[in-house]
Design a protein around this motif. Structure first.
Motif, PDB file in Angstrom:
ATOM      1  N   LYS A  78     -25.709 -39.194  59.729  1.00 55.38           N
ATOM      2  CA  LYS A  78     -24.903 -38.026  59.391  1.00 55.38           C
ATOM      3  C   LYS A  78     -25.324 -37.551  58.007  1.00 55.38           C
ATOM      4  O   LYS A  78     -25.267 -38.308  57.036  1.00 55.38           O
ATOM      5  N   ALA A  79     -25.739 -36.312  57.919  1.00 50.46           N
ATOM      6  CA  ALA A  79     -26.154 -35.756  56.632  1.00 50.46           C
ATOM      7  C   ALA A  79     -24.928 -35.187  55.929  1.00 50.46           C
ATOM      8  O   ALA A  79     -24.097 -34.527  56.536  1.00 50.46           O
ATOM      9  N   ARG A  80     -24.831 -35.461  54.639  1.00 47.30           N
ATOM     10  CA  ARG A  80     -23.723 -34.936  53.845  1.00 47.30           C
ATOM     11  C   ARG A  80     -24.294 -34.166  52.677  1.00 47.30           C
ATOM     12  O   ARG A  80     -25.317 -34.561  52.090  1.00 47.30           O
ATOM     13  N   THR A  81     -23.625 -33.112  52.329  1.00 47.86           N
ATOM     14  CA  THR A  81     -24.027 -32.402  51.125  1.00 47.86           C
ATOM     15  C   THR A  81     -23.267 -32.999  49.956  1.00 47.86           C
ATOM     16  O   THR A  81     -22.070 -33.258  50.038  1.00 47.86           O
ATOM     17  N   VAL A  82     -23.990 -33.227  48.897  1.00 53.94           N
ATOM     18  CA  VAL A  82     -23.387 -33.816  47.711  1.00 53.94           C
ATOM     19  C   VAL A  82     -23.220 -32.712  46.678  1.00 53.94           C
ATOM     20  O   VAL A  82     -24.200 -32.145  46.198  1.00 53.94           O
ATOM     21  N   THR A  83     -21.956 -32.422  46.366  1.00 52.37           N
ATOM     22  CA  THR A  83     -21.672 -31.372  45.401  1.00 52.37           C
ATOM     23  C   THR A  83     -21.752 -31.931  43.986  1.00 52.37           C
ATOM     24  O   THR A  83     -21.789 -33.147  43.766  1.00 52.37           O
ATOM     25  N   LEU A  84     -21.767 -31.021  43.026  1.00 50.58           N
ATOM     26  CA  LEU A  84     -21.830 -31.427  41.631  1.00 50.58           C
ATOM     27  C   LEU A  84     -20.577 -32.207  41.239  1.00 50.58           C
ATOM     28  O   LEU A  84     -20.652 -33.196  40.501  1.00 50.58           O
ATOM     29  N   GLY A  85     -19.436 -31.775  41.744  1.00 51.65           N
ATOM     30  CA  GLY A  85     -18.189 -32.477  41.437  1.00 51.65           C
ATOM     31  C   GLY A  85     -18.201 -33.899  41.961  1.00 51.65           C
ATOM     32  O   GLY A  85     -17.758 -34.829  41.289  1.00 51.65           O
ATOM     33  N   MET A  89     -18.140 -37.393  39.717  1.00 46.79           N
ATOM     34  CA  MET A  89     -16.855 -38.088  39.856  1.00 46.79           C
ATOM     35  C   MET A  89     -16.824 -39.442  39.140  1.00 46.79           C
ATOM     36  O   MET A  89     -15.833 -39.747  38.476  1.00 46.79           O
ATOM     37  N   PRO A  90     -17.860 -40.280  39.211  1.00 46.81           N
ATOM     38  CA  PRO A  90     -17.805 -41.543  38.445  1.00 46.81           C
ATOM     39  C   PRO A  90     -17.683 -41.308  36.933  1.00 46.81           C
ATOM     40  O   PRO A  90     -16.990 -42.046  36.245  1.00 46.81           O
ATOM     41  N   LEU A  91     -18.338 -40.245  36.430  1.00 43.29           N
ATOM     42  CA  LEU A  91     -18.236 -39.936  35.011  1.00 43.29           C
ATOM     43  C   LEU A  91     -16.817 -39.501  34.656  1.00 43.29           C
ATOM     44  O   LEU A  91     -16.281 -39.892  33.615  1.00 43.29           O
ATOM     45  N   PHE A  92     -16.188 -38.703  35.512  1.00 41.56           N
ATOM     46  CA  PHE A  92     -14.800 -38.281  35.277  1.00 41.56           C
ATOM     47  C   PHE A  92     -13.868 -39.486  35.277  1.00 41.56           C
ATOM     48  O   PHE A  92     -12.953 -39.576  34.458  1.00 41.56           O
ATOM     49  N   ARG A  93     -14.085 -40.386  36.196  1.00 39.33           N
ATOM     50  CA  ARG A  93     -13.235 -41.582  36.256  1.00 39.33           C
ATOM     51  C   ARG A  93     -13.402 -42.430  34.996  1.00 39.33           C
ATOM     52  O   ARG A  93     -12.422 -42.942  34.446  1.00 39.33           O
ATOM     53  N   ALA A  94     -14.629 -42.597  34.542  1.00 37.85           N
ATOM     54  CA  ALA A  94     -14.868 -43.378  33.333  1.00 37.85           C
ATOM     55  C   ALA A  94     -14.224 -42.711  32.120  1.00 37.85           C
ATOM     56  O   ALA A  94     -13.611 -43.381  31.275  1.00 37.85           O
ATOM     57  N   ALA A  95     -14.310 -41.388  32.039  1.00 36.67           N
ATOM     58  CA  ALA A  95     -13.694 -40.666  30.928  1.00 36.67           C
ATOM     59  C   ALA A  95     -12.173 -40.803  30.969  1.00 36.67           C
ATOM     60  O   ALA A  95     -11.523 -40.955  29.920  1.00 36.67           O
TER      61      ALA A  95
END
Length: 172
Positions: A78-85, A89-95
């Protein structure tokens, strides 16, 4: 009838010293209907062994069925598109974790830590009295407190009227 031989076989059976032929003699003996009362407690053990031999054996197709269940089937991709958000997301969680830790640390420091190093925030050397007469100072404080009391009383009377029209008594 004397059952000494069966009792000896049972004793050897509990010590794991019987042969297969002797165990078969015990099974045959306990499968009879005329087992003495003092030996009947052992009958279910040997009838269980006989019942296990008669249990259904595995079929010839057992191996092929098990192998068919364990064969690797390719999973659909299954192909998924990976958005910028989603990528950030890992960076937002760390912040967020860092912000929470800093906030809690700052609150703990303010609550427990001594910011002034043991000194008061008031500089007593530069402190000057505004009144030279204590009676005048007392009158000024009394008039200031009277103004505060009047403000609280007027706030109580205006807020004592509820939306339903009922009056609540004012505090004194």
């Amino acid at each position: 009838m004397d059952f000494k031989y069966i009792e000896q076989l049972l004793e050897r059976y509990w010590q794991c010293e019987t042969s297969l032929a002797e165990e078969e003699i015990l099974r045959a003996f306990f499968s009879q209907d005329s087992v003495p009362p003092h030996l009947r407690k052992y009958a279910p053990l040997f009838s269980y062994c006989r019942g296990q031999k008669e249990a259904q054996e595995l079929g010839d197709d057992f191996d092929s069925r098990i192998l068919a269940m364990t064969e690797d089937k390719p999973a659909p991709v299954k192909a998924r598109t990976v958005t910028l958000g989603r990528r950030l997301m890992p960076l937002f969680r760390a912040a967020a974790v860092v912000a929470i830790v800093l906030t809690i640390g700052n609150a703990a420091y303010m609550a427990v830590g001594d910011r002034s190093g043991g000194r008061d925030d008031i500089n007593y050397a530069n402190y000057k009295d505004t009144f030279t007469d204590p009676a005048v100072a007392y009158d000024e404080v009394e008039s200031a407190l009277q103004l505060v009391t009047e403000g609280i009383s007027s706030a109580d009377t205006t807020s004592s009227a509820t939306p339903g029209g009922a009056q609540t008594p004012a505090r004194r």
